[in-house]
Design a protein around this motif. Structure first.
Motif, PDB file in Angstrom:
ATOM      1  N   ASP A 164     -14.131  -6.439 -11.189  1.00 27.41           N
ATOM      2  CA  ASP A 164     -13.770  -5.862 -12.485  1.00 27.41           C
ATOM      3  C   ASP A 164     -13.340  -4.396 -12.322  1.00 27.41           C
ATOM      4  O   ASP A 164     -12.343  -3.965 -12.926  1.00 27.41           O
ATOM      5  CB  ASP A 164     -14.955  -5.961 -13.458  1.00 27.41           C
ATOM      6  N   ALA A 165     -14.061  -3.640 -11.489  1.00 20.49           N
ATOM      7  CA  ALA A 165     -13.721  -2.231 -11.269  1.00 20.49           C
ATOM      8  C   ALA A 165     -12.368  -2.114 -10.567  1.00 20.49           C
ATOM      9  O   ALA A 165     -11.536  -1.274 -10.927  1.00 20.49           O
ATOM     10  CB  ALA A 165     -14.815  -1.536 -10.451  1.00 20.49           C
ATOM     11  N   GLU A 166     -12.140  -2.936  -9.560  1.00 20.15           N
ATOM     12  CA  GLU A 166     -10.864  -2.901  -8.835  1.00 20.15           C
ATOM     13  C   GLU A 166      -9.711  -3.316  -9.746  1.00 20.15           C
ATOM     14  O   GLU A 166      -8.626  -2.747  -9.686  1.00 20.15           O
ATOM     15  CB  GLU A 166     -10.921  -3.809  -7.603  1.00 20.15           C
ATOM     16  N   ARG A 167      -9.948  -4.325 -10.623  1.00 22.91           N
ATOM     17  CA  ARG A 167      -8.910  -4.771 -11.543  1.00 22.91           C
ATOM     18  C   ARG A 167      -8.569  -3.645 -12.520  1.00 22.91           C
ATOM     19  O   ARG A 167      -7.390  -3.372 -12.798  1.00 22.91           O
ATOM     20  CB  ARG A 167      -9.380  -6.016 -12.300  1.00 22.91           C
ATOM     21  N   GLU A 168      -9.576  -2.969 -13.033  1.00 19.89           N
ATOM     22  CA  GLU A 168      -9.357  -1.864 -13.966  1.00 19.89           C
ATOM     23  C   GLU A 168      -8.583  -0.736 -13.278  1.00 19.89           C
ATOM     24  O   GLU A 168      -7.631  -0.183 -13.849  1.00 19.89           O
ATOM     25  CB  GLU A 168     -10.711  -1.351 -14.475  1.00 19.89           C
ATOM     26  N   SER A 169      -8.946  -0.443 -12.028  1.00 19.39           N
ATOM     27  CA  SER A 169      -8.259   0.603 -11.268  1.00 19.39           C
ATOM     28  C   SER A 169      -6.805   0.212 -11.009  1.00 19.39           C
ATOM     29  O   SER A 169      -5.890   1.026 -11.150  1.00 19.39           O
ATOM     30  CB  SER A 169      -8.998   0.839  -9.952  1.00 19.39           C
ATOM     31  N   ARG A 175      -0.072   0.851 -14.893  1.00 16.54           N
ATOM     32  CA  ARG A 175       0.396   1.494 -16.121  1.00 16.54           C
ATOM     33  C   ARG A 175       1.029   2.851 -15.813  1.00 16.54           C
ATOM     34  O   ARG A 175       2.061   3.243 -16.357  1.00 16.54           O
ATOM     35  CB  ARG A 175      -0.760   1.680 -17.113  1.00 16.54           C
ATOM     36  N   GLU A 176       0.361   3.588 -14.909  1.00 19.56           N
ATOM     37  CA  GLU A 176       0.878   4.932 -14.536  1.00 19.56           C
ATOM     38  C   GLU A 176       2.212   4.778 -13.783  1.00 19.56           C
ATOM     39  O   GLU A 176       3.132   5.558 -13.981  1.00 19.56           O
ATOM     40  CB  GLU A 176      -0.158   5.625 -13.650  1.00 19.56           C
TER      41      GLU A 176
END
Length: 179
Positions: A164-169, A175-176
């Motif tokens: 989940d953390a890697e997906r969010e990152s 997006r950037e």
């Protein structure tokens, strides 16, 4: 395919009882009764057609069913009277010469019976011990299974949190990058 013969019910007196058997033939009935003589030819055995008498034997073919012929009082009343006792004059009584007595035989040994009984007791004890060991092993395995499942769940939760953390990152970086 062999044709199955229809069952008939046969009856013969045995002591104070009647013995009934459902069998395909008179020969099979004689075998069920354990008779080597033809009781039917002697008029001692017969085929039975009474529905009240054939129900139980028909439910258990080949099994000898015993039924009492009357109450105990009726059976005792039907006995012939005791024959009169006759006295034998002492002079007419045959003289029996005493036999030389044989030496008493020794009582049979129980050793073999006791050894066989002990062997059975030992075998049952070994079985009981083996089953207790299996029960202990099953208990240990159940504990191990629960421990492995708990550890696997913790590891899965940890890895899912990492995913989940890697997906969010990754999504933030994507997006950037798109601007």
């Amino acid at each position: 395919m062999a044709r199955k013969q229809a069952l008939k019910v046969y009856r013969t007196p045995i002591g104070f009882h009647d013995a009934y058997v459902a069998a395909p033939s008179q020969k099979a009935a004689l075998e069920a009764w354990g008779s080597t003589a033809n009781l039917f030819a002697r008029g001692i055995a017969e085929q039975v057609d009474d529905p009240g008498l054939i129900e139980e034997p028909m439910a258990q073919p080949g099994v000898v069913i015993r039924r009492s012929r009357g109450t105990t009082a009726e059976q005792i009343a039907a006995l012939p009277p005791d024959p009169p006792k006759t006295k034998v004059p002492k002079a007419a009584a045959p003289k029996v010469s005493p036999r030389p007595s044989a030496p008493p035989r020794p009582k049979p040994s129980r050793a073999c019976l006791e050894a066989a009984e002990q062997a059975l007791t030992d075998a049952e004890s070994q079985k009981r011990d083996a089953l207790e060991e299996i029960t202990r092993c099953e208990s240990d395995l159940a504990r191990d299974r629960a421990r492995v499942e708990r550890e696997a769940q913790r590891e899965r939760d940890r890895l899912q949190t990492h995913i989940d953390a890697e997906r969010e990152s990754y999504e933030a970086a994507l997006r950037e990058w798109r601007g």
